[in-house]
Design a protein around this motif. Structure first.
Motif, PDB file in Angstrom:
ATOM      1  N   ARG A 124     -21.714 -24.966  45.267  1.00  0.00           N
ATOM      2  CA  ARG A 124     -23.102 -25.408  45.149  1.00  0.00           C
ATOM      3  C   ARG A 124     -23.963 -24.300  44.546  1.00  0.00           C
ATOM      4  O   ARG A 124     -24.832 -24.550  43.705  1.00  0.00           O
ATOM      5  CB  ARG A 124     -23.638 -25.819  46.521  1.00  0.00           C
ATOM      6  CG  ARG A 124     -24.563 -27.043  46.471  1.00  0.00           C
ATOM      7  CD  ARG A 124     -25.045 -27.425  47.852  1.00  0.00           C
ATOM      8  NE  ARG A 124     -23.946 -27.802  48.718  1.00  0.00           N
ATOM      9  CZ  ARG A 124     -23.826 -27.413  49.976  1.00  0.00           C
ATOM     10  NH1 ARG A 124     -24.723 -26.606  50.504  1.00  0.00           N
ATOM     11  NH2 ARG A 124     -22.819 -27.818  50.696  1.00  0.00           N
ATOM     12  N   ALA A 125     -23.736 -23.061  45.013  1.00  0.00           N
ATOM     13  CA  ALA A 125     -24.474 -21.916  44.466  1.00  0.00           C
ATOM     14  C   ALA A 125     -24.150 -21.729  42.982  1.00  0.00           C
ATOM     15  O   ALA A 125     -25.039 -21.446  42.162  1.00  0.00           O
ATOM     16  CB  ALA A 125     -24.126 -20.655  45.246  1.00  0.00           C
ATOM     17  N   PHE A 126     -22.875 -21.903  42.640  1.00  0.00           N
ATOM     18  CA  PHE A 126     -22.437 -21.769  41.239  1.00  0.00           C
ATOM     19  C   PHE A 126     -23.086 -22.846  40.372  1.00  0.00           C
ATOM     20  O   PHE A 126     -23.589 -22.563  39.271  1.00  0.00           O
ATOM     21  CB  PHE A 126     -20.911 -21.884  41.182  1.00  0.00           C
ATOM     22  CG  PHE A 126     -20.320 -21.622  39.827  1.00  0.00           C
ATOM     23  CD1 PHE A 126     -20.300 -20.341  39.294  1.00  0.00           C
ATOM     24  CD2 PHE A 126     -19.777 -22.656  39.083  1.00  0.00           C
ATOM     25  CE1 PHE A 126     -19.753 -20.085  38.042  1.00  0.00           C
ATOM     26  CE2 PHE A 126     -19.227 -22.420  37.831  1.00  0.00           C
ATOM     27  CZ  PHE A 126     -19.215 -21.131  37.311  1.00  0.00           C
ATOM     28  N   CYS A 181     -27.019 -24.567  36.238  1.00  0.00           N
ATOM     29  CA  CYS A 181     -28.133 -25.424  35.806  1.00  0.00           C
ATOM     30  C   CYS A 181     -29.330 -24.587  35.386  1.00  0.00           C
ATOM     31  O   CYS A 181     -29.999 -24.890  34.387  1.00  0.00           O
ATOM     32  CB  CYS A 181     -28.512 -26.385  36.934  1.00  0.00           C
ATOM     33  SG  CYS A 181     -27.273 -27.672  37.235  1.00  0.00           S
ATOM     34  N   ASN A 182     -29.604 -23.528  36.116  1.00  0.00           N
ATOM     35  CA  ASN A 182     -30.745 -22.664  35.779  1.00  0.00           C
ATOM     36  C   ASN A 182     -30.538 -21.951  34.448  1.00  0.00           C
ATOM     37  O   ASN A 182     -31.511 -21.642  33.743  1.00  0.00           O
ATOM     38  CB  ASN A 182     -30.971 -21.636  36.894  1.00  0.00           C
ATOM     39  CG  ASN A 182     -31.526 -22.257  38.157  1.00  0.00           C
ATOM     40  OD1 ASN A 182     -32.169 -23.304  38.105  1.00  0.00           O
ATOM     41  ND2 ASN A 182     -31.276 -21.635  39.293  1.00  0.00           N
ATOM     42  N   HIS A 183     -29.264 -21.674  34.120  1.00  0.00           N
ATOM     43  CA  HIS A 183     -28.959 -20.975  32.870  1.00  0.00           C
ATOM     44  C   HIS A 183     -28.612 -21.944  31.741  1.00  0.00           C
ATOM     45  O   HIS A 183     -28.262 -21.510  30.637  1.00  0.00           O
ATOM     46  CB  HIS A 183     -27.789 -19.997  33.075  1.00  0.00           C
ATOM     47  CG  HIS A 183     -28.185 -18.721  33.750  1.00  0.00           C
ATOM     48  ND1 HIS A 183     -28.412 -18.641  35.108  1.00  0.00           N
ATOM     49  CD2 HIS A 183     -28.412 -17.469  33.254  1.00  0.00           C
ATOM     50  CE1 HIS A 183     -28.739 -17.401  35.423  1.00  0.00           C
ATOM     51  NE2 HIS A 183     -28.747 -16.666  34.325  1.00  0.00           N
ATOM     52  N   ASN A 243     -31.179 -33.357  36.223  1.00  0.00           N
ATOM     53  CA  ASN A 243     -32.258 -32.506  35.704  1.00  0.00           C
ATOM     54  C   ASN A 243     -31.777 -31.633  34.546  1.00  0.00           C
ATOM     55  O   ASN A 243     -32.517 -31.395  33.585  1.00  0.00           O
ATOM     56  CB  ASN A 243     -32.821 -31.630  36.823  1.00  0.00           C
ATOM     57  CG  ASN A 243     -33.600 -32.431  37.843  1.00  0.00           C
ATOM     58  OD1 ASN A 243     -34.041 -33.544  37.556  1.00  0.00           O
ATOM     59  ND2 ASN A 243     -33.768 -31.891  39.036  1.00  0.00           N
ATOM     60  N   LEU A 244     -30.530 -31.165  34.634  1.00  0.00           N
ATOM     61  CA  LEU A 244     -29.962 -30.348  33.555  1.00  0.00           C
ATOM     62  C   LEU A 244     -29.852 -31.160  32.266  1.00  0.00           C
ATOM     63  O   LEU A 244     -30.230 -30.693  31.182  1.00  0.00           O
ATOM     64  CB  LEU A 244     -28.585 -29.826  33.971  1.00  0.00           C
ATOM     65  CG  LEU A 244     -27.797 -29.042  32.905  1.00  0.00           C
ATOM     66  CD1 LEU A 244     -28.538 -27.760  32.523  1.00  0.00           C
ATOM     67  CD2 LEU A 244     -26.397 -28.718  33.403  1.00  0.00           C
ATOM     68  N   LEU A 262     -23.815 -13.181  41.351  1.00  0.00           N
ATOM     69  CA  LEU A 262     -23.163 -12.983  40.055  1.00  0.00           C
ATOM     70  C   LEU A 262     -23.627 -14.013  39.023  1.00  0.00           C
ATOM     71  O   LEU A 262     -23.839 -13.683  37.852  1.00  0.00           O
ATOM     72  CB  LEU A 262     -21.639 -13.065  40.232  1.00  0.00           C
ATOM     73  CG  LEU A 262     -21.017 -11.947  41.080  1.00  0.00           C
ATOM     74  CD1 LEU A 262     -19.555 -12.257  41.377  1.00  0.00           C
ATOM     75  CD2 LEU A 262     -21.138 -10.594  40.383  1.00  0.00           C
ATOM     76  N   SER A 263     -23.788 -15.266  39.482  1.00  0.00           N
ATOM     77  CA  SER A 263     -24.184 -16.332  38.556  1.00  0.00           C
ATOM     78  C   SER A 263     -25.593 -16.106  38.016  1.00  0.00           C
ATOM     79  O   SER A 263     -25.859 -16.335  36.834  1.00  0.00           O
ATOM     80  CB  SER A 263     -24.108 -17.687  39.257  1.00  0.00           C
ATOM     81  OG  SER A 263     -22.804 -17.945  39.721  1.00  0.00           O
ATOM     82  N   ARG A 264     -26.502 -15.667  38.902  1.00  0.00           N
ATOM     83  CA  ARG A 264     -27.872 -15.395  38.449  1.00  0.00           C
ATOM     84  C   ARG A 264     -27.893 -14.308  37.375  1.00  0.00           C
ATOM     85  O   ARG A 264     -28.777 -14.295  36.512  1.00  0.00           O
ATOM     86  CB  ARG A 264     -28.738 -14.950  39.629  1.00  0.00           C
ATOM     87  CG  ARG A 264     -29.228 -16.090  40.512  1.00  0.00           C
ATOM     88  CD  ARG A 264     -29.945 -15.520  41.731  1.00  0.00           C
ATOM     89  NE  ARG A 264     -30.389 -16.549  42.643  1.00  0.00           N
ATOM     90  CZ  ARG A 264     -31.643 -16.990  42.750  1.00  0.00           C
ATOM     91  NH1 ARG A 264     -32.576 -16.477  41.968  1.00  0.00           N
ATOM     92  NH2 ARG A 264     -31.965 -17.917  43.613  1.00  0.00           N
TER      93      ARG A 264
END
Length: 503
Positions: A385-387, A392-394, A422-423, A355-357
Motif C-alpha cells: 500500500r505504501a509502495f 501514484c504520487n510520482h 486518481n492516477l 525509499l519510494s518517496r
C-alpha cells in the motif's frame, strides 16, 4: 471476638510469611492455636498462597479441600488467588462449586468474575455475571457497577457501559474515570469530552487517568482549548507533571499544531520514559522536522533510554517526510543489529514509503521481498500500500499497476481503486479511471466516507463526506464552490495541477 495470646501470635506470624517454609510453619501454628476453623486465619493462609514468589497454588487448593464448610469469605479469597495466578478455568470451577453449595456471590465475588470474563475474552460470561448481579440486587453497587463498565468497555460496548453508568444511584470518582477512559479507548472522543465537562459541572476533581483520556480526545479532535485548560489547571493547583500526563500533553500539542509547546513540556519534565520520547519524536515527524527527530533519537540513546519498535516507526516516518532516505536506512541497520528488534509490517511499510518517496522504487521492492513468507497477508499489504501510494504520487503508472495487482490478491480495500483512478485521471486516462470505478462498484467494494473536523469558537464541528444534515450546509456549499472555481482557474494556468475525480 477475643483471641488468646497464642492465637494473637499466630495471626501476627501469618503477616510475616516470606517463603513456603514460613507458610507451612504458620499453618501448623493455626492448628495448634485452635484457629483451624477461623475464617480470618484460613483466608489469610489462602491469600498468602497467591503470592507470586513465596506462594503455592497447589497448597492453597489442598488447604481449601480440607475446609468442611467454606464461608463466602473463603470462596472469595480462593477465587481471587486463582484469578491472580491466571487460572481462569479453575476460577470458574470454584465459583460453580460455591453456587452448588448454596452460597451466593457478593459485591466482592462479582468483580472478580467480571475480570475473569475479560481475561477469557468471554463476553457471554460477562453478560451472565451482569444478569446475576441484577437478580441479586447489586446493579447499583458501586464496586460491581464500576467493574461492569470496565468489562463492557473491554469488549468495545461503550453503550452497555454507559447504561450501567446512568443506572448507578451513586457515582464515585472511579466511575467517572472508568467511563471517560472507556470512551477514549473506544475512539468515542466527543462523548468523552462531553462527560468530562459534565464531571466539572458536578464539581468533581479529575484524576490522572481522566486527564490522560481527555488529552487523548483533544489530540484526536484537535480541541486545543480544552488541552490548554488542562495544562493551566495542573499549573494552577500545583500538581506535579507525571510522565503519563506530560506525555499526553506532548501528544496533544503536537497533534494540534503546537510543536513548540510540545517541546517545552518535554524539556520541562523531570522524568521521561520510552513512551514520552516516542511521543516527542512522533510529534516532530508529523511536522516534517526529520533532522530534529533524528537528533532527538540520538539524545534518547545518550540518555540511556532503550528505544522500542514504536520509536523506530516514528524515526522512519520522520526520515520519510523529510526525504532522508540514507539516514533512515542507517537507523534500520541499527534497529536490527544493535537493538536486535525484528522488523514488523509497520517498519517495512515505513521503509518502503521512505525509499519510494525518494524515488528509489527498485530498492523499495527489494525491501518488500524481504518480508518473511510467514507473515500474514495484511502485513504484506501494508508495504504494498505504501509502495502504491508513492508510485501514484510520482506518476509511476506501470509500477502502481503491479502494486495494485498484488493488493487485489491480498485484501479488499477501496483505497487501491481510488488511488489508481486518481492516477489515471491525472494522466488524462479518463477511460481507465472510469474502468477502475466500475470495477470497484462491480466487486461490491465500498468506499469509507472521509471525515474531518474544525474548531470554531471553542466548539468542534465534524463533517462526513456526502452528508447533507448540517444546518449551514447551503453556506458551506457556496464557499466550496468558490474555492473550486479558484482551483480550476489556477489549474488552467498550471496544467500539472489537477482536480481529483469524485469516487
Amino acid at each position: 471476638m477475643s483471641y488468646s495470646s497464642s492465637s494473637t501470635r499466630c495471626l501476627q506470624l501469618l503477616e510475616k510469611c516470606k517463603n513456603l517454609k514460613h507458610l507451612h510453619q504458620a499453618h501448623a501454628q493455626v492448628f495448634t492455636s485452635g484457629l483451624a476453623h477461623n475464617t480470618f486465619a484460613l483466608s489469610r493462609l489462602l491469600a498468602l498462597c497467591s503470592h507470586p514468589h513465596h506462594g503455592s497454588l497447589s497448597y492453597a487448593l489442598k488447604l481449601f479441600h480440607h475446609i468442611p464448610q467454606p464461608t463466602l469469605c473463603i470462596y472469595n479469597t480462593l477465587i481471587k488467588t486463582l484469578l491472580l495466578r491466571n487460572e481462569l478455568t479453575q476460577t470458574l470451577n470454584v465459583y460453580t462449586h460455591m453456587l452448588q453449595t448454596g452460597t451466593y456471590p457478593d459485591n466482592y465475588t462479582l468483580p472478580y468474575l467480571l475480570k475473569a470474563s475479560v481475561k477469557l475474552q468471554s463476553y457471554s460470561l460477562g453478560e451472565l455475571v451482569h444478569g446475576c448481579s441484577f437478580k441479586l440486587g447489586f446493579e447499583s453497587d458501586i464496586y460491581v457497577g464500576n467493574s461492569l463498565m470496565v468489562m463492557y468497555c473491554a469488549f468495545d460496548n461503550v453503550r452497555g457501559a454507559r447504561c450501567v453508568f446512568d443506572e448507578m444511584r451513586r457515582l464515585s470518582a472511579v466511575s467517572w474515570t472508568v467511563m471517560i477512559s472507556g470512551y477514549a479507548k473506544n475512539n468515542c472522543f466527543k462523548e468523552g469530552l462531553y462527560l468530562f465537562q459534565l464531571m466539572q459541572v458536578n464539581d468533581l476533581e479529575p484524576d490522572e487517568a481522566v486527564f490522560v483520556s481527555v488529552l487523548c480526545a483533544c489530540a484526536h479532535l484537535g480541541d486545543l482549548d480544552v488541552g490548554i485548560w488542562i495544562h493551566s489547571y495542573l499549573k494552577r493547583v500545583g500538581l506535579p507533571l507525571s510522565v503519563r500526563v506530560g506525555t499526553g500533553l506532548i501528544d496533544m500539542y503536537a497533534k494540534c499544531g503546537k510543536l513548540g509547546l510540545a517541546r517545552g513540556v518535554f524539556y520541562d519534565m523531570q522524568q521521561r520514559d520510552t513512551v514520552c520520547w516516542n511521543a516527542m519524536i512522533s510529534g516532530m515527524a508529523m511536522h516534517g522536522d526529520g533532522e530534529g527527530a533524528v537528533e532527538l533519537f540520538r539524545e534518547m540513546e545518550a540518555a540511556g533510554i532503550r528505544p522500542d519498535d514504536i520509536t523506530f516507526i516514528a524515526v522512519f516516518t520522520a526520515c520519510s517526510y523529510a526525504g532522508m532516505a540514507y539516514e533512515g536506512m542507517r537507523v534500520l541497520d541499527k534497529m536490527c543489529n544493535v537493538y536486535n528488534i525484528r522488523p514488523k509490517s509497520e517498519h517495512y511499510g515505513c521503509i518502503v514509503d521512505l525509499l519510494s518517496r525518494a524515488g528509489l522504487f527498485e530498492e523499495a521492492r527489494e525491501i518488500i521481498e524481504r518480508i518473511p513468507s510467514s507473515s500474514n497477508p495484511s502485513e504484506e499489504a501494508v508495504a504494498w500500500r505504501a509502495f502504491l501510494s508513492a508510485c501514484c504520487n510520482h506518476g509511476q503508472a506501470e509500477l502502481a499497476e503491479v502494486a495494485a495487482e498484488k493488493l487485489f490478491r491480498l485484501e479488499r480495500h477501496s483505497g487501491v481503486y481510488v488511488l489508481l483512478s486518481n492516477l489515471y485521471a491525472a494522466a488524462g486516462k479518463h477511460g481507465d479511471a472510469r474502468r477502475m470505478r466500475n470495477l470497484m462498484r462491480n466487486r461490491g467494494v465500498d468506499k469509507v466516507p472521509g471525515c474531518s473536523s474544525v474548531e470554531i469558537d471553542r466548539a468542534v464541528y465534524e463533517f462526513i463526506a456526502g452528508e447533507k444534515t448540517h444546518p449551514q450546509m447551503e453556506e458551506i456549499q457556496l464557499v466550496l464552490q468558490t474555492i473550486n472555481k479558484q482551483i480550476e482557474l489556477i489549474g488552467s494556468n498550471h496544467p500539472g495541477l489537477y482536480l481529483i475525480d469524485k469516487i
